[in-house]
Each structure stands twice: as structure tokens, then as C-alpha cells.
Scaffold this active site. Sequence first.
Site, PDB file in Angstrom:
ATOM      1  N   GLU A 228      45.664 -14.644 -28.452  1.00 24.33           N
ATOM      2  CA  GLU A 228      46.754 -14.804 -27.478  1.00 24.33           C
ATOM      3  C   GLU A 228      47.480 -13.490 -27.192  1.00 24.33           C
ATOM      4  O   GLU A 228      48.687 -13.453 -27.012  1.00 24.33           O
ATOM      5  CB  GLU A 228      47.741 -15.894 -27.922  1.00 24.33           C
ATOM      6  N   HIS A 513      52.745 -19.204 -35.244  1.00 22.04           N
ATOM      7  CA  HIS A 513      51.635 -19.294 -36.188  1.00 22.04           C
ATOM      8  C   HIS A 513      51.885 -18.371 -37.367  1.00 22.04           C
ATOM      9  O   HIS A 513      52.524 -17.324 -37.239  1.00 22.04           O
ATOM     10  CB  HIS A 513      50.308 -18.894 -35.520  1.00 22.04           C
TER      11      HIS A 513
END
Length: 530
Positions: A228, A513
Site C-alpha cells: 500500500e 497494520h
Amino acid sequence: MGPRESPFSSCFLGSVDIIVRRIMNFSYWSLNKLLALKPTTAEKQAYQRQRCLPYALWVLCKGLIFLLLLLASLPSTVLCLPVWLLLQVARRPFAYQHMPRQTPPEEWMLPGKAKHFHFVSSNVCLLPDGLAKYSNLGQTQERSEQIAQGFVQAASRVVPPCDANSRGNFYNGFDISIGKTYGATESSSYRIDVDTAIKMPLDEEKATSPWEIIASFPPNVDFLCLQEVFDEDAAACLRQSLGPYYEHIIYDVGFYGFICCSALKWLSCSKLCGYWKRLNCLKLLNSGLFLASRYPVLAVQYHCYPNGRNLDALSAKGLLCVQVQLGVSQGQRIVGYIYCTHLDANTGGAQIRCDQLKQALHWTKQFQETNAQRGDIVAFDVFCGDLNFDNCSSADELEQVHEIFNLYTDPCRIGPQQDKPWALGTMMNSLKIYDEAVATPENMKRTLEDEKERGKYLEGPILADGQPDLSAVWSEGRRLDYILYQEHHGPGELKVAVEKFSFVTKLASCSDHLPVGLQLSVAPMAHSTV
């Protein structure tokens, strides 16, 4: 000889692409600012404390301004769009940054001592601000600077290594013997930062357990595998900061525009018709994959998954395949393979993710067959990334029994629906990432060490519809981020062993995360039992 740096074979095409992007960038900036008006929970609280205009009125005023700017910039964007789409046909699906070092690679002679390699994988959620807000994250450029700073601090921190065969001086199970420092392209030795490593319990079983929770990244990581990294400016920030420490960086990975995926060569005719519409959809974002290596890159290949759905179909998610040279032994190359990926994120996408994993395994085999040379000695084969499924949710039962776990070893896993007792979830509850208990690396580390407290901040098991599974008896959270490995049998056979698995809290408030790290020991078979 590594790959060329520019994704375009012609300097002229590369220059035209830069000009066209800059013209179109104003529309992108306006749209991004418009979407970024959605506040994070932290921004809401800050705005309420300031007691200014009602938030809805403030959003309306700014929204009108950005909307007008977007409409004003659309004509130039529409004119440039066909040129940009045509340029993508000639673009290689990745860019490469090479910053040469004065220190040559260290020759690894076999048989010899064990070498140690450290990997970190992390979903850093560096999307454009407007999209990051939907994960309760914003300020992408500021976050990219903090993330880069975290990696740089670890890369520039010198921690004494130790001989693989010596017992050395130990502190709570960690060797802190004094030895030589880490060179620019040397392999990382077994080194733990005592200031940031979790103090392991003193009972023998836990003291020897190969895991840790740390508040900063391990020193001198050899390979950074990120997901990402979608934002162009954020990627530039990472490259600029990491360049002095990582000689080889692969970024801007993926296709743009109406580009058919490389999976066309793999799909059978029966599957091709079903995927045709999705293969030709507009790719507005690249794959988000980003890889930094201390070791020379020999070969790079990217494959795009053909079966993305909904918003995932607008990004070129796929598999990045990289072959690196680790040394030379008696004229034969010692190589390693790294595969970085990000699977479909849709709820109810179990079959899609299984198909993507099946394709990925085919591509890894194909990549090795294409780039292997006779006599190559394979030191490691690592498969990592955000796989978007866990080993505790009933919704992910299909992925939990995938054949990839028969080929690769998951250091955190015992079997389907059963992780090792120390394994933690890596998906944070995005609505709570600014809570004081997890807002800083040190606070998050303390919270995750507490069995009762960490459940409040880690996402729990889910059902097939994405709702929380309240019937789940026990879980340490959803572990979506993986680093898998497998051994290769062939010339100069090497033994691979896990020395440490890390859960890193350095990105507290910067990502939803938890980064994970893996340290592998690679030794000739004759030395693996020493």
C-alpha cells in the site's frame, strides 16, 4: 547487471510521461483534497476542542472551493488522459532505483559459517489522503516521513553482531557480544537491540521462544517488503530516505490504464471469458508494492492478478518477484528469492484470494525456472505480504487450508485454525488507533504484552459477512500479514532455520497494520547442527 532504472526504454517517453502527469496532477490534487474532508477520529476530537465553526459548515466551505478547482482543471486533464493511457502501453510495470556503494559485496564461501538475513513486511497504508481517511488515517505525506524515519533509525543503529557458533554474553536470552559492525552490503548477524526488545519471561520454555515484540524496527534489516505504497509523493519520500541504506529499491510497481494483466498467459480459455471485463478495467492505482534490498538485484518480474473485485479492481494488485545475489561460492552464484504480494481485500472474497494464491505459486515456479542458472545455490525463498485472511476466522476457512502452506512454512502457524501461542494479530481496530494505550510505539508495546488489554485494540475473528464472530472462544487477533519461507534442495544444500520472529509497534498511529519481521539463519548442512 541489474534492471534499468526508468520504466520507459526511451528518455523521450519518460519525459512526456512526467509532463503529462504534472498537468493532470492538479485534478488529482483537487479530488484528493475533496475526499480528504472526511475526518479521522483524531481530527474530530481536535476540531471539537478548538470550538470553531460547526464542522459541517467548515466542510461545506472547503468542499465548494475544491470542487470548483476540480471542475476548472478537468478540461486539461481530459486532453492529457488519452496521451497518458497510450504511454502506459510502453511502460514497464516497475521502476528501479540503484545507488551504488563503495564497499563491494562480501563473498560468501561455502562451506563456511552461517549467515543471517532479516526481513520486514508491512502494510503502511500510504494511499492518497482521501482514500486513507476510510481507514481512519490521513496526512499521508507526514506519515510517510515518520515511517521512513523509523526505518532509517533502525538502519543507522549499530548493534554488535555475534558469531553464529559462539554462545557469547546473553541478556534475557539475547546475545549482546561485541563484534564487528555491519557493512553496507554484509548480511545481518544475530543482533537484538536490548533497549527495544521485549524482556522475555525467565522460565526456560518462553526464554528460548523465537519471538519478540519490539518498539522499533530491527537493526539493519536486509529486505523491506511494503504494501500500500500507492501515493507517489510518499514513495518518493521513502526512496529518498532509504536510498543511503538500501542500494536497490523497486517501486511504482504495477500497471496503469487499460492494460491486460499478465495473467492472460496463465488463464485457461474457460476462465478467460469470465475475467475479460475485469482484465480491461481502468487501473487508477498501481499495486502499492515496494521493495528495498541491501543485496544486488539480478531479476525482477511483476504479475497482475486478473480477478480483482469492486474497488480492488481499480488497483493493479499482483505479485512482485525478485531474485537477489547473496554471494559467490567457487564460481557459483548464491541467490535468494523474495515474493511480495497484496491479496484481494473484499469481504466474502475467499475464492478470489485462493485463486490469486494459486496463480502466485505458478508465477513463483515460472520465475525461478526462467532466471535460475546451472549450479545456483538457493539460500532462501521467502513469500510475504498482506494476504487479507487470518488463521482464526470462520470466514477464512478456505484460505487456511490452501496448498501454499504445504510448500511454504509459516513460523507462526501450527495448522488450520491453530497458531502458536505467542502469535499475535496484525490488524488493528482502526477506530482505536489514536487511543493513548496504542498511540505511541512504547505504549502499544506495553499494551500488546498484556494478554487482557491487547484484545481491545486488535481486530477479532469475523464471519463470512464481515461481522465480528462473537462465538469465537479464543483468538489473539486477525493475523493478516505473513512472512513464509521454504528450503530448496540442490547443489550446495543449505539449512534454513528461524532465529527470531518480530511484531513491531514502531508504526503506532501511522498504519492500521502491525509490521512483522523474520530473521533466518542459513548455513551449510554440515554446520547447521553446530
